[in-house]
Design a protein around this motif. Structure first.
Motif, short mmCIF file in Angstrom:
data_model
loop_
_atom_site.label_atom_id
_atom_site.label_comp_id
_atom_site.label_asym_id
_atom_site.label_seq_id
_atom_site.Cartn_x
_atom_site.Cartn_y
_atom_site.Cartn_z
N ASP A 349 -0.39 4.03 4.74
CA ASP A 349 -0.09 3.15 3.47
C ASP A 349 1.31 1.59 3.74
O ASP A 349 0.37 0.70 3.26
N THR A 353 -1.46 -0.44 3.37
CA THR A 353 -2.41 -1.14 2.28
C THR A 353 -1.97 -2.83 2.11
O THR A 353 -3.19 -3.03 0.86
N ARG A 357 -4.94 -5.80 1.05
CA ARG A 357 -5.77 -6.38 -0.30
C ARG A 357 -5.88 -7.24 -0.57
O ARG A 357 -6.33 -8.15 -1.09
N HIS A 391 -8.12 4.35 5.47
CA HIS A 391 -8.12 2.69 5.05
C HIS A 391 -9.23 1.60 5.94
O HIS A 391 -8.95 0.82 5.15
N MET A 394 -10.95 1.69 2.73
CA MET A 394 -10.51 1.29 1.96
C MET A 394 -10.90 -0.31 1.91
O MET A 394 -11.32 -0.83 0.59
#
Length: 422
Positions: A349, A353, A357, A391, A394
């Motif tokens: 994370d 992450t 993003r 991930h 995501m």
């Protein structure tokens, strides 16, 4: 290394981040040289030493005193400029890595120490603290200092130009992270044993400090547990953020519970402060690298190449960390202290992450991220593979919402590890 030795090393690492530490050490050494000259002069042991004229010593000391303060001032200005550039190009979390630059601190320390040495030696000379034999000792020390100043200055000028550049900052973050990952491979539970299953019932060890766990002295926890016939389960690993009265560990007594339990000594084994540090915290290095990549992806910078370099760095580090550990190389000397393993999900994370993003709308970064995660999905470490797959999904979902060109989106989908399973 013993627990106390590790604590001393931890303290030395914190002191090394202070700019005054090395100048203080070198300045003390300069005082020792002056006192040594006085001792040789008064002891009569230096009768065989060559004769050195007082004027020669005075001239050399005057040159050092006049030039070193100017050079030291120039060095400070150059260092501040480099630190400012490093902070602008990197992140505040990476600033301590620049502060720990040995070459810059060595140069600054050498210039300040040379100035202090020349002043103290000149005053001692004028006051008659030493004479004939002492002249040779001070002259030799001054020549040594002068030679060291020249060599350090040349070496430092070559390195200061690169100090504030982003590439060296990333390299320093990689080296610091690799060091703690190697330590984690050798001692995955900081020298303790694996803490599996639910936390046993027992007495909690609480903190009254708000901040991050920086260091755990597992050897001292072991010594306390052995002395009191107890076991300790650590709950807050290095890098954990604690609020007041948060539980850091729990202690229980398999044999017989004593009437009174004092946990202050156990709480003192945890160093809690306001910032995270690299020493025992594998995840912090990935946070620093991720923040560098996110800053590079900001509209003000718009540097996807740096983000891709960070992803390559992370892949190198994680690939090395996931390699099988040779049999018998894992050290678990503290059998009464149980610790959880590094939380791989939390580590991923912090690493991916933000990049997933902020780089979702940049096809180069989205592709590099999926390629990185595809390699990690193939890892033999199940936790790493599952975290990488999560991930990847995501990041792909974010890319599907932000990439406007269908060809870009198809390229990212094709690079994702789940593409062949669709």
């Amino acid at each position: 290394m013993t627990g106390k030795g590790k604590s001393i090393l931890f303290l030395i690492n914190r002191l090394r981040e202070r700019l005054w530490f090395r100048p203080a050490v070198f300045s003390i050494s300069s005082l020792v040289a002056v006192f040594a000259a006085g001792w040789v002069d008064s002891s009569g042991l230096g009768g065989w030493l060559p004769d050195i004229e007082r004027d020669t010593v005075e001239t050399l000391l005057s040159i050092l005193a006049a030039s070193m303060l100017v050079i030291a001032t120039f060095a400070v200005g150059s260092m501040v400029s480099a630190y400012t550039a490093a902070t602008s190009s990197g992140t505040p979390r990476s600033f301590n890595l620049v502060l720990r630059d040995d070459i810059s601190q060595l140069a600054h320390s050498t210039f300040i120490a040379a100035f202090i040495f020349s002043v103290i030696a000149r005053v001692s000379l004028e006051e008659g603290y030493f004479e004939g034999d002492g002249y040779f000792v001070i002259f030799s020390a001054a020549l040594f200092v002068f030679a060291m100043v020249v060599l350090v200055f040349v070496y430092w000028v070559d390195s200061i130009a690169r100090l504030g550049l982003l590439g060296p900052v990333i390299d320093r973050a990689e080296r610091a992270t690799r060091a703690v990952l190697k330590q984690n491979r050798r001692r995955p539970w900081l020298g303790g044993v694996a803490g599996e299953g639910p936390v046993p019932e027992g007495t909690p060890v609480l903190t009254n400090t708000v901040g991050y766990v920086q260091e755990i002295n597992v050897e001292d926890l072991q010594a306390w547990a052995k002395e009191n016939h107890a076991r300790v389960r650590v709950i807050a690993l290095p890098g954990s953020f604690l609020s007041p009265r948060a539980e850091m560990a729990r202690v229980w007594f398999p044999e017989a519970t004593p009437e009174r339990i004092e946990t202050d000594q156990l709480a003192a084994c945890f160093t809690v402060d306001r910032d995270r540090v690299f020493d025992q915290d594998p995840g912090f290095g990935f946070v620093v690298l991720s923040e560098i990549a996110m800053k590079a992806l900001s509209p003000a910078v718009n540097d996807p190449g740096t983000a891709r370099k960070v992803l390559q760095t992370m892949l190198r580090l994680l690939d090395e960390w996931c390699q099988p550990v040779p049999a018998g190389s894992v050290e678990t000397p503290f059998d009464r202290v149980e610790l959880p393993a590094v939380d791989v999900d939390n580590l991923f994370d912090g690493a991916f992450t933000g990049i997933g993003r902020d780089g979702a709308d940049t096809v180069e970064v989205a592709l590099a991220l999926q390629q990185t995660l595809s390699v990690l999905v193939a890892s033999h470490d199940r936790d790493v593979a599952e975290a990488a797959l999560r991930h990847s999904a995501m990041a792909l979902a974010r890319a599907e919402q932000t990439l406007s060109l269908s060809q870009d989106l198809e390229a990212v989908r094709a690079a994702s590890p789940g593409h062949g399973q669709a």
